[in-house]
Motif scaffolding. Structure first.
Motif, short mmCIF file in Angstrom:
data_model
loop_
_atom_site.label_atom_id
_atom_site.label_comp_id
_atom_site.label_asym_id
_atom_site.label_seq_id
_atom_site.Cartn_x
_atom_site.Cartn_y
_atom_site.Cartn_z
N ASP A 168 0.83 -1.19 0.00
CA ASP A 168 0.00 0.00 0.00
C ASP A 168 0.88 1.25 0.00
N CYS A 169 0.24 2.38 -0.14
CA CYS A 169 0.93 3.67 -0.17
C CYS A 169 1.54 4.00 1.20
N LYS B 265 -8.81 -1.72 -5.38
CA LYS B 265 -7.86 -0.85 -4.69
C LYS B 265 -8.41 0.58 -4.69
N TRP C 273 -4.08 2.34 -1.68
CA TRP C 273 -3.06 1.81 -2.61
C TRP C 273 -2.15 2.92 -3.12
N ARG D 142 3.23 6.27 -3.94
CA ARG D 142 2.59 5.88 -5.20
C ARG D 142 1.56 6.93 -5.58
N VAL E 220 -8.64 0.01 -9.81
CA VAL E 220 -8.34 1.10 -8.88
C VAL E 220 -9.44 2.16 -8.94
#
Length: 431
Positions: free
Chosen positions: A3-4, A79, A102, A122, A287
């Protein structure tokens, strides 16, 4: 696929910023304190010198929305890369990351640089990026930080050419997604043939890497009715067809994941349904980019969100509005009119006017307020139409629900976070 994440040191440094006259509504007694120290004092919103108008975030509603969206995305198999332009608040990005985001979505190069200042790992830039200076900066950032993941749209061969030229000499290719548009929409290729041509150009570019497809259904429909939902479904079928066509042509060769992204805050239930399921063997990662879920609202999104006033998702709690404006009554020049210290410089008005919901008299508990309507906003005044027998008088506070959070946050460089009437934190924005 992790994940981010954000840079903990940058967030900690943010908490060390000192309060002063730059931040409207903040008590003068807190000037000189850091954000962290001021929050630790737990000042009272109505008892410790905050001046109106003030827009606050309600802590329990924020947590509820974060948890609700994270759990729903997990069940739906999608996501979430929430659109950060809604808040431009790195502290809130961090909360979203803690709840499994995400990535974080941006709209332009200025936002991208804010995100990177706080180490967002990200970033999905849901727009074309053709400015040479921005691309040179991006190329250097990617080269210097191999852990940084980035992607953006392309919707013309010309945009591919401009990106390729500006990125000449960079080591890492920039990931791009072909954007599919539609007649009446915003950006994006208008038909499958054009999108395939753009994809082939991106695939052939030495500076780019074609990693998926994307688009935005929210520009095509503006209400939750059946006709709008059919328009959205038709668009999403076309996005699916494009993605599969690109895969069959080998334009996603050697990728272990193909990003397919859509989904604002109005139709994310339909997007999740369309982007999950069989993808003809493609390793698709669906996403969503919904951003307004975080605070929800008492206007536009309350009416149109799948988890709003008329929910379209069964078995999931509705979102709660986490934004509240408080303003004082400064004038009651007629029996049916009051003026508040709140205007266009303080509250959104592009998707509906503020809604009076609470009445608070100094020294008394707040009471729900019905039958009162904001009819107009000037720069610094709200006109409130009063029903017969209204209890509102000069000096009282009115609590207002707001519509469209994206145009609220940009008016407030600092927002108190409240638990009831107690300020428990401060959120900094960077517009």
């Amino acid at each position: 696929m992790a994940d981010c994440t954000l840079d903990a040191a940058a967030l900690a440094a943010l908490a060390g910023e000192r309060l002063d006259w730059r931040f409207k509504s903040i008590p003068a007694t807190l000037w000189g304190h850091t954000l962290a120290d001021a929050a630790a004092l737990r000042p009272g919103l109505f008892t410790d010198g905050f001046v109106g108008p003030v827009v606050v975030l309600e802590a329990d509603a924020l947590e509820h929305n974060l948890r609700t969206m994270a759990q729903w995305c997990a069940r739906a198999g999608v996501k979430l890369a929430p659109h950060g332009k809604t808040t431009m608040a790195p502290q809130l990005f961090a909360r979203q990351a803690e709840h499994g985001a995400w990535g974080i979505t941006a709209a332009n190069a200025g936002q991208l640089r804010v995100y990177r200042a706080f180490g967002v790992s990200r970033i999905l830039l849901a727009n074309e990026l053709v400015d040479p200076a921005a691309l040179r900066w991006l190329g250097a950032e990617l080269d210097a930080h191999p852990e940084f993941e980035f992607s953006c749209w392309v919707d013309s061969v010309r945009s591919v050419e401009l990106m390729t030229e500006a990125l000449r000499g960079t080591r890492r290719p920039v990931d791009v997604l072909v954007e599919l548009g539609a007649d009446g929409g915003r950006t994006g290729a208008r038909d499958l043939g054009t999108a395939l041509t753009i994809a082939a150009a991106a695939h052939a570019s030495p500076a780019l890497r074609l990693t998926g497809t994307g688009g935005y259904e929210g520009a095509l429909a503006h209400d939750p009715g059946p006709a709008s939902r059919r328009v959205v479904d038709t668009y999403l079928r076309r996005l699916r067809e494009l993605t599969i066509a690109l895969g069959r042509r080998g334009l996603f060769a050697d990728l272990d994941q193909v990003i397919v992204t859509a989904g604002g805050s109005a139709y994310f239930d339909q997007v999740a349904s369309a982007l999950t399921g069989d993808w003809a063997g493609l390793p698709v990662v669906p996403v969503l980019r919904s951003g307004a879920y975080l605070t929800h609202d008492d206007g536009f999104y309350r009416g149109i969100s799948p988890l709003g006033e008329h929910p379209r998702i069964a078995g999931t709690p509705r979102f709660r509005s986490a934004l509240r404006a408080w303003a004082q009554v400064t004038s009651r020049p007629a029996g049916d009119l009051a003026l508040l210290t709140l205007g266009k410089r303080d509250a959104s008005f592009d998707e509906g006017l503020p809604v009076p919901q609470w009445h608070r008299r100094p020294g008394q508990e707040p009471a729900e307020l019905t039958g009162h309507t904001v009819t107009a906003l000037n720069d610094q005044h709200a006109f409130v139409a009063l029903p017969p027998g209204s209890p509102v008088r000069v000096g009282d506070w009115i609590g207002l629900g707001l519509s469209h959070p994206c145009t609220v946050f940009d008016k407030w460089p600092l927002l108190p976070v409240v638990d009831g009437d107690t300020v428990v934190d401060f959120v900094r924005t960077y517009f």
